[in-house]
Design a protein around this motif. Structure first.
Motif, short mmCIF file in Angstrom:
data_model
loop_
_atom_site.label_atom_id
_atom_site.label_comp_id
_atom_site.label_asym_id
_atom_site.label_seq_id
_atom_site.Cartn_x
_atom_site.Cartn_y
_atom_site.Cartn_z
N ASN A 29 34.85 53.28 44.60
CA ASN A 29 35.87 52.41 45.19
C ASN A 29 37.21 52.48 44.45
O ASN A 29 38.09 51.64 44.66
CB ASN A 29 35.37 50.96 45.22
N GLY A 30 37.37 53.49 43.61
CA GLY A 30 38.66 53.74 42.96
C GLY A 30 38.98 52.83 41.78
O GLY A 30 40.15 52.67 41.43
N TYR A 31 37.95 52.24 41.16
CA TYR A 31 38.17 51.35 40.01
C TYR A 31 37.95 52.10 38.70
O TYR A 31 37.22 53.10 38.64
CB TYR A 31 37.24 50.14 40.08
N ILE A 32 38.58 51.58 37.66
CA ILE A 32 38.51 52.19 36.33
C ILE A 32 37.95 51.17 35.34
O ILE A 32 38.39 50.02 35.31
CB ILE A 32 39.90 52.66 35.86
N LEU A 33 37.00 51.60 34.52
CA LEU A 33 36.49 50.74 33.45
C LEU A 33 37.43 50.80 32.27
O LEU A 33 37.88 51.87 31.86
CB LEU A 33 35.09 51.19 33.03
N THR A 34 37.72 49.64 31.71
CA THR A 34 38.67 49.56 30.59
C THR A 34 38.20 48.53 29.58
O THR A 34 37.41 47.64 29.91
CB THR A 34 40.07 49.18 31.10
N LEU A 50 48.46 30.08 36.41
CA LEU A 50 47.23 30.82 36.68
C LEU A 50 47.28 31.55 38.02
O LEU A 50 46.51 32.49 38.23
CB LEU A 50 46.04 29.86 36.64
N VAL A 51 48.13 31.12 38.93
CA VAL A 51 48.19 31.75 40.25
C VAL A 51 48.54 33.24 40.11
O VAL A 51 47.92 34.10 40.74
CB VAL A 51 49.21 31.04 41.15
N LYS A 52 49.52 33.55 39.28
CA LYS A 52 49.90 34.95 39.06
C LYS A 52 48.77 35.72 38.38
O LYS A 52 48.51 36.88 38.70
CB LYS A 52 51.18 35.05 38.23
N LYS A 53 48.10 35.07 37.44
CA LYS A 53 46.98 35.72 36.75
C LYS A 53 45.87 36.07 37.74
O LYS A 53 45.27 37.14 37.67
CB LYS A 53 46.43 34.79 35.67
N VAL A 54 45.60 35.14 38.66
CA VAL A 54 44.57 35.37 39.68
C VAL A 54 44.96 36.54 40.57
O VAL A 54 44.13 37.42 40.87
CB VAL A 54 44.34 34.10 40.52
N LYS A 55 46.20 36.59 41.01
CA LYS A 55 46.68 37.70 41.85
C LYS A 55 46.53 39.03 41.12
O LYS A 55 46.13 40.04 41.72
CB LYS A 55 48.14 37.47 42.24
N ASP A 56 46.86 39.02 39.83
CA ASP A 56 46.73 40.25 39.04
C ASP A 56 45.28 40.72 38.98
O ASP A 56 44.99 41.91 39.10
CB ASP A 56 47.27 40.02 37.62
N ILE A 57 44.37 39.77 38.78
CA ILE A 57 42.94 40.12 38.70
C ILE A 57 42.45 40.64 40.05
O ILE A 57 41.76 41.67 40.12
CB ILE A 57 42.11 38.90 38.26
N LEU A 58 42.81 39.95 41.14
CA LEU A 58 42.33 40.34 42.46
C LEU A 58 42.90 41.69 42.91
O LEU A 58 42.24 42.45 43.62
CB LEU A 58 42.69 39.25 43.48
N ASN A 59 44.13 41.98 42.52
CA ASN A 59 44.80 43.21 42.97
C ASN A 59 44.60 44.40 42.02
O ASN A 59 44.87 45.54 42.40
CB ASN A 59 46.31 42.97 43.13
N SER A 60 44.12 44.14 40.82
CA SER A 60 43.98 45.20 39.83
C SER A 60 42.84 46.15 40.18
O SER A 60 41.82 45.76 40.76
CB SER A 60 43.72 44.59 38.45
N LYS A 61 43.01 47.41 39.80
CA LYS A 61 41.97 48.42 39.95
C LYS A 61 41.23 48.64 38.62
O LYS A 61 40.45 49.58 38.48
CB LYS A 61 42.56 49.74 40.45
#
Length: 344
Positions: A293-298, A253-264
């Motif tokens: 803030n440069g985020y995209i809805l998906t 889950l650590v990698k999953k959390v990093k992906d969520i926190l760093n994703s735009k």
């Protein structure tokens, strides 16, 4: 009828001074029994099940009875706020982090360990999944501030520094901070995290205190100890926990959390879940915040692959489940058959 020890009964027993059970006697031996005849485990790796209401239980870290909670910091802050209310966090960033936290929680609901623990009953109670506190332990902004009933764990955080994704020894002398909080005096404000479906909070013997906006932890704590951090002291606690590896075990889950926190990317699903609970902001408001803030809805959500789910399940059912359950202790209580007899 036998029941699981409730929070109310636990507080009553604690107020009897039962936390003295875990002290050493005059011969230097660990005490496992007190004048009330109660026996408890002195193992620091065990967890004690408590009925927290609504047929739910939490697993409080050992020792079963204690009276001090700790928090360690390598720097003193005049305003010690919970992460979501800190002065450098803008309103828009708070909203974005809540959306990411929803993504994390919805992902966690698909975690095989959580699903299996939800089936495990103790005296007709099932485990309470503390999603907010777990999110706090994995780096999301919350109104909670972490605490522990282990002085050594608090001292690790007070005498090391976090840099470039890892903990390091502090080589130059500086001030360290150790907070001490009377658990029973602040019982109603303290949240038990303890053992959950993810290992980190249990290993760190976790508790938390929920702070309102503008509420300063420095004004609530019973004692703030300022001490000097030397290289020798820092090395001692750094080595005790293998540089933090013992407190932060490897997990998928650590990698999953990093992906969520760093994703735009922010999923439409998370926005929909957010709007169901928040009636102040509209969907258009959320879209504007994300765009600015440069985020995209998906439509894409964070998920586990079949391979990841299988790997977690195999480890859990082959080894980790038995180890986890073997460390769970229970203290049953019994109601009198005839309450009238209690008056005689």
């Amino acid at each position: 009828m036998k029941n699981l020890l409730s929070l109310e009964h636990y507080k009553y027993l604690s107020n009897l001074g039962l936390y003295e059970l875990n002290r050493k006697d005059s011969n230097g031996c660990n005490t496992h029994i007190n004048s009330h005849g109660l026996v408890t485990s002195n193992s620091k790796s065990n967890f004690n099940a408590l009925d927290v209401g609504n047929n739910k239980y939490k697993l409080i870290p050992s020792p079963e009875f204690f009276n001090t909670l700790y928090r360690g910091q390598n720097k003193f802050y005049e305003n010690c706020f919970s992460s979501i209310y800190r002065e450098n966090i803008s309103f828009e960033n708070r909203v974005i982090d809540v959306l990411k936290k929803i993504e994390f929680i919805e992902l966690l609901k698909e975690y095989p360990v959580l699903k299996d623990l939800n089936k495990h009953q103790i005296y007709n109670c099932t485990i309470e999944n503390d999603f907010e506190s777990l999110a706090q332990h994995y780096g999301f902004l919350t109104s909670h501030l972490d605490l522990t009933n282990s002085k050594d764990i608090a001292m690790f955080f007070a005498t090391t520094k976090y840099s470039n994704g890892k903990y390091e020894i502090i080589k130059n002398k500086q001030e360290g901070i150790l907070y001490k909080l009377n658990y029973l005096a602040h019982f109603e404000k303290i949240n038990i995290i303890g053992a959950q479906c993810l290992p980190r909070s249990g290993i760190q013997r976790g508790f938390s205190i929920d702070l309102k906006q503008g509420e300063n932890f420095n004004d609530l704590v019973d004692e703030i100890e300022h001490f000097e951090i030397s290289k020798e002291l820092s090395s001692y606690y750094f080595n005790m926990f293998d540089g933090g590896k013992k407190l932060f075990p490897k997990e998928i889950l650590v990698k999953k959390v990093k992906d969520i926190l760093n994703s735009k990317d922010i999923s439409n699903y998370s926005v929909t879940k957010f709007l169901k609970k928040n009636h102040i902001l509209s969907k258009k408001d959320i879209e504007n915040i994300l765009f600015n803030n440069g985020y995209i809805l998906t439509n894409k959500r964070s998920s586990f692959s079949k391979k990841e789910l299988l790997k977690v399940s195999k480890k859990w059912f082959k080894k980790e489940k038995n180890e986890f359950l073997s460390r769970v202790c229970t203290r049953g209580t019994c109601e009198p058959l005839n309450p009238i007899l209690m008056h005689f």
